[in-house]
Design an enzyme around this catalytic site. Structure first.
Site, PDB file in Angstrom:
ATOM      1  CB  THR A   1       3.236  -1.684   0.884  1.00 61.63           C
ATOM      2  OG1 THR A   1       3.631  -1.812   2.308  1.00 61.63           O
ATOM      3  CG2 THR A   1       4.510  -2.191   0.098  1.00 61.63           C
TER       4      THR A   1
ATOM      5  CG  ASP B   1       2.269   2.762   7.414  1.00 63.41           C
ATOM      6  OD1 ASP B   1       3.043   2.172   6.933  1.00 63.41           O
ATOM      7  OD2 ASP B   1       1.324   1.924   8.021  1.00 63.41           O
ATOM      8  CB  SER B   2      -3.067   1.239   6.204  1.00 64.40           C
ATOM      9  OG  SER B   2      -2.570  -0.018   6.848  1.00 64.40           O
ATOM     10  CB  SER B   3      -0.106   1.517  11.279  1.00 68.22           C
ATOM     11  OG  SER B   3       0.945   2.282  10.482  1.00 68.22           O
TER      12      SER B   3
ATOM     13  CB  THR C   1      -1.228  -5.278   3.920  1.00 68.85           C
ATOM     14  OG1 THR C   1      -0.291  -5.167   4.298  1.00 68.85           O
ATOM     15  CG2 THR C   1      -1.243  -5.289   2.316  1.00 68.85           C
ATOM     16  CG  ASP C   2       0.424  -2.990   8.309  1.00 69.93           C
ATOM     17  OD1 ASP C   2       0.558  -4.152   8.044  1.00 69.93           O
ATOM     18  OD2 ASP C   2       1.285  -2.150   8.741  1.00 69.93           O
TER      19      ASP C   2
ATOM     20  CD  GLN D   1      -7.380 -15.654  22.824  1.00 71.08           C
ATOM     21  OE1 GLN D   1      -6.462 -16.358  22.777  1.00 71.08           O
ATOM     22  NE2 GLN D   1      -7.836 -14.929  24.122  1.00 71.08           N
ATOM     23  CB  CYS D   2     -10.380 -20.008  16.980  1.00 67.90           C
ATOM     24  SG  CYS D   2      -9.989 -21.173  18.482  1.00 67.90           S
TER      25      CYS D   2
END
Ligand code: ASP
Length: 332
Positions: A7, A52-54, A84-85, A266-267
């Site tokens: 971005t 795009d970082s994806s 940022t992704d 997952q935490c």
């Protein structure tokens, strides 16, 4: 500065924001602060194509790592402009790939492009340049929204806030308020060995997120010997549903196939403690290794790195449970 896309350098198009090298160079040239004597002298290199970082993966990590390695002696520090992704994945990967790195490598980006009147790009960029030239940082970091984070501890936690990253298990290395305040006691000391770059291979690995009602037997088909490593995102401190008959054969099969199973939580905050509950004892007994407080991003990057070094599987398991670049807090 290495501009990879994201971005920060994008412009609005009829298909939404997209990277543009020319437009980004024009915007940079229109910012007088970037040529202020207070800001370090900089050069700009662009990844081709800008992404795009994806779309950033192992190939691009190798290219970014090679750009740094090729110019390692030419600069005091490096700022990597990145979407940022997947920035936290790239930061983690670079932290492992750049062996004996003594220079600041600061990844940054923005939620709003630099070309927009109201943006977070300008501060992220300028502050990253100042940090990269300061001389106190000797590691791969991520700077965003006023915080300097250890790269392999960072995670993107907001899709739309300007403070988009967090480092839930390690305090910020610096905070940029009126002044940039470094938490010097948390910074890595400079490495003394010879710098080298470890290129990564596109190792087949997987990430499985446990959820209530998960039918483990359906994973049987993917647990082949082709899969070198799996990060399992478990509940809490490393727990999985206790349906022994379903889980154990699959986990055992994976270990017999030579797959390294890394248990993460997952935490976002806190650590895995295998064996603390009956529900995680199974994983321990089946030969899984603890990721402790590793982020999934860092666990994935670490698996790529250790397998790319062609280490024996048992050695990889040992190193997964050890801190290589300050990425994990090992609880005894
Ligand atoms: N999709 C963008 C990217 O990661 C998002 C961003 O940069 O903020 O490249």
């Amino acid at each position: 500065m290495i501009h990879t896309g994201g971005t920060i350098g994008m412009i609005p198009t009829e298909h939404g924001y997209a990277p543009s090298k020319e437009a980004f160079h024009r915007v940079l040239a229109s910012i007088p602060e970037l040529s202020s004597p207070v800001v370090p002298a900089w050069d700009l290199m662009d990844l081709d194509p800008l992404l795009d970082s994806s779309n950033i993966s192992v190939n691009e990590w190798n290219r970014i790592g090679s750009m740094i390695a090729d110019h390692y002696d030419d600069y005091d520090g490096f700022v990597v402009l990145h979407g940022t992704d997947t920035m936290a994945y790239t930061a983690s990967a670079l932290s492992f790939m750049l062996r004996n790195n003594a220079k600041p490598v600061i990844l940054t980006g923005s939620q709003i492009p630099l070309c927009e009147i109201r943006n977070d790009a300008r501060d992220n960029l300028l502050t990253s340049l100042l940090i990269a030239a300061d001389g106190r940082v000797h590691e791969v970091c991520l700077y965003f929204g006023g915080k300097l984070l250890r790269g392999n501890r960072a995670m993107k936690y907001s899709a739309d806030d300007l403070i988009a990253f967090d480092s839930p298990n390690y305090p910020p290395l610096a905070e940029a308020g009126i002044e940039i305040r470094y938490n010097t006691e948390l910074l890595m000391p400079p490495c003394e060995g010879k710098f080298s770059l470890q290129l990564l291979e596109n190792i087949p690995i997987g990430v499985i997120k446990i959820f209530p009602g998960i039918q483990f037997e359906l994973f049987d088909a993917v647990m082949t010997e082709k899969l070198k490593g799996i990060v399992i995102e478990t509940f809490g401190a490393g727990n999985i549903p206790g349906d022994e008959n379903a889980v154990l054969p699959i986990i055992r099969k994976a270990t017999e196939n030579g797959t390294v199973l890394v248990i993460c939580s997952q935490c976002p905050h806190g650590t895995v403690m295998l064996g603390a509950y009956e529900a995680s004892e199974t994983l321990k007994n089946a030969g899984a290794v603890s990721g402790y407080d590793l982020t999934t991003e860092a666990a994935v990057a670490k698996l790529y790195y250790l397998f790319s070094r062609r280490l024996p599987r048992e050695e990889i398991k040992v190193r997964m449970e050890r801190s290589l670049r300050g990425e994990v807090t090992v609880k005894q």
